[in-house]
Each structure stands twice: as C-alpha cells, then as structure tokens.
Design a protein around this motif. Structure first.
Motif, mmCIF file in Angstrom:
data_model
loop_
_atom_site.group_PDB
_atom_site.id
_atom_site.type_symbol
_atom_site.label_atom_id
_atom_site.label_comp_id
_atom_site.label_asym_id
_atom_site.label_seq_id
_atom_site.Cartn_x
_atom_site.Cartn_y
_atom_site.Cartn_z
ATOM 1 N N ILE A 173 -59.103 -55.646 -43.863
ATOM 2 C CA ILE A 173 -60.523 -55.329 -44.608
ATOM 3 C C ILE A 173 -60.855 -54.072 -44.469
ATOM 4 O O ILE A 173 -62.041 -53.742 -45.004
ATOM 5 N N LYS A 241 -66.733 -60.484 -41.918
ATOM 6 C CA LYS A 241 -66.008 -59.970 -43.272
ATOM 7 C C LYS A 241 -64.592 -60.467 -43.210
ATOM 8 O O LYS A 241 -63.963 -60.591 -44.187
ATOM 9 N N GLU A 244 -64.891 -63.886 -45.040
ATOM 10 C CA GLU A 244 -65.085 -63.711 -46.365
ATOM 11 C C GLU A 244 -63.706 -63.356 -46.930
ATOM 12 O O GLU A 244 -63.169 -63.811 -47.931
ATOM 13 N N ASN A 245 -62.923 -62.370 -46.245
ATOM 14 C CA ASN A 245 -61.780 -61.641 -46.929
ATOM 15 C C ASN A 245 -60.461 -62.922 -46.887
ATOM 16 O O ASN A 245 -59.826 -63.064 -47.908
#
Length: 250
Positions: A173, A241, A244-245
């Motif tokens: 990320i 995150k 989401e990634n």
C-alpha cells in the motif's frame, strides 16, 4: 477480512477468490446463501462450502493455529481483527546482525496495553513462558530477523501463532523502507531521546551499558518500547487500507 477469505481452503487459490469477490459475494455466509449465482465450477463450490463450515467452527473456537497453518504467511494479516485480543507486538535488539555469532540483548513485547522489555542477564529467559501466551505476533522484518534470532537462542519456543510481518503488507500500500521511515510517513513521532536512533545505535547503547552506563540501557529500552508500541499503532492505522487494496485487485 478473514470471513471474506477463501484461499486457506485446500485447492482454492487467489484466482477463484477474486472471482467470488467480483461476483459481489464477500463473506462466508453470503457464499453459502448465494452459491448458485456464483460462476465457478460446482466441484470448487462444494470444496468451498465444506471449507466454510469448517472455518466457521474454527473461528468460533478461536483456533488461531488452524488459520496460521492454512493461510499463506503473507496473508496472516487478514485474521488480525479476529485475534487482536491476544496480540503481541515483538521486537528484539541484538549485539549485531549475524544469528550464528551475535546474541539477543533485549526482547520487547507489547500486548496493546502494557509494554514489557526482557533483558539479557536479567530476565530474558522469561520470554520462553511469555511468547506462547499470544495468538498473533506482529513484527517488522520479523520473518527474516526477529523470530529466527529468538528460535536460535530459545529453540524450545514453538511459533505456531499467526505472524504478521508488517514490512510486506505495508509495501503493497505504498509504505516502503524501514520502520522509522514508515513512522515518518504516518506522522508517528518518537521521544527526544530516541529520535534519529537506529539499530546500529541500539548495538552501541548495549555496549555502553556493558561498560557500566545505566543510562544507555534506559535509552535502549525506551527505543525498544517505542518500536513495539508503534507496531500496534501502525497496524491499526493501515488495516482498512490493506483490506481496500486487496478488494481493489479483483
């Protein structure tokens, strides 16, 4: 994220997992109710359904070792939210970088509430009883450094836990570099005494302590405590995150 995971099921890989997500199905329970609408082979569906039933039972039993064995090591982070109540952020200091030659000087363990440091010549051996208490270990570069170092000096410790080596998921990320660089990117500050210190300074501080400088040990322990506390801060900051990634890849 764990309850949206399928790659831990035998014969199910990332391609099938992404196809499931792309169909709009995320959780295990959604899969069981929507299986007829998912475009994957029936044989795979049967395998997944059996794996889900087993996984639900294992998760309800808080069987961390099952997920530690069945998940790829690079994906252990997916289980974090389910086993964060028994987490240990771990960091070691050593006399150098060679496991066959150098020795551990300090082991820090942070459970999210209390940071404890174990020191060579004082109480370092207590980690043998302490580390097995946890279901999840969090490190930074621990797969290559911290855990092999510990295992070499204390072979009786069986590392059957989930292990989240934050260095690798952080890279995915956009947070590359060492722990101190990642802290800077996330605006995590350190104390005046430890700002700018590195692993080489940790070796120097230990040598000064061996020569009788008690203050050097105090700074070394503060440095180590900040390492382990910041590991917990970082994973809590980036976990969403990471999720989401992962979904964005399908």
């Amino acid at each position: 994220m764990l309850e949206s995971t399928y790659i831990h099921i035998p014969m199910i890989g990332a391609t099938i997992e992404k196809r499931i997500w792309k169909s709009g199905v995320r959780t295990w329970k959604e899969f069981l109710s929507e299986r007829d609408n998912i475009c994957i082979p029936d044989k795979k569906k049967s395998l997944i359904c059996a794996g889900i039933v087993d996984s639900i039972d294992r998760l309800e039993a808080k069987d961390h070792s099952f997920f530690a064995r069945s998940l790829p090591s690079s994906e252990h982070w997916r289980a974090y939210s389910h086993f964060s109540d028994k987490v240990a952020c771990v960091d070691i200091e050593t006399t150098g970088l060679a496991p066959g030659h150098d020795r551990i000087t300090v082991v820090g363990i942070y459970d999210g509430k209390e940071a404890r440091t174990y020191v060579k010549g004082i109480d370092l051996e207590e980690i043998v009883e302490e580390l097995p208490k946890y279901k999840t270990l969090i490190t930074f570069n621990g797969a290559r450094f911290d855990l092999p170092f510990i295992k070499r000096e204390f072979p009786e410790i069986e590392f059957d836990q989930l292990h989240i080596d934050l260095m690798y998921p952080l890279r995915r990320i956009g947070f590359s570099g060492g722990l101190k660089k990642v802290e800077q990117m996330l605006d995590i500050s350190r104390s005046e005494d430890t700002t700018g210190l590195s692993g080489f300074d940790a070796v120097r501080l230990w040598r000064e302590y061996e020569r009788g400088n008690q203050r050097s040990l105090e700074i070394l322990l503060e440095y180590n405590r900040e390492d382990i506390v910041n590991l917990k801060t970082i994973i809590d900051m980036v976990y969403d995150k990471l999720v989401e990634n992962k979904y964005s890849q399908c």
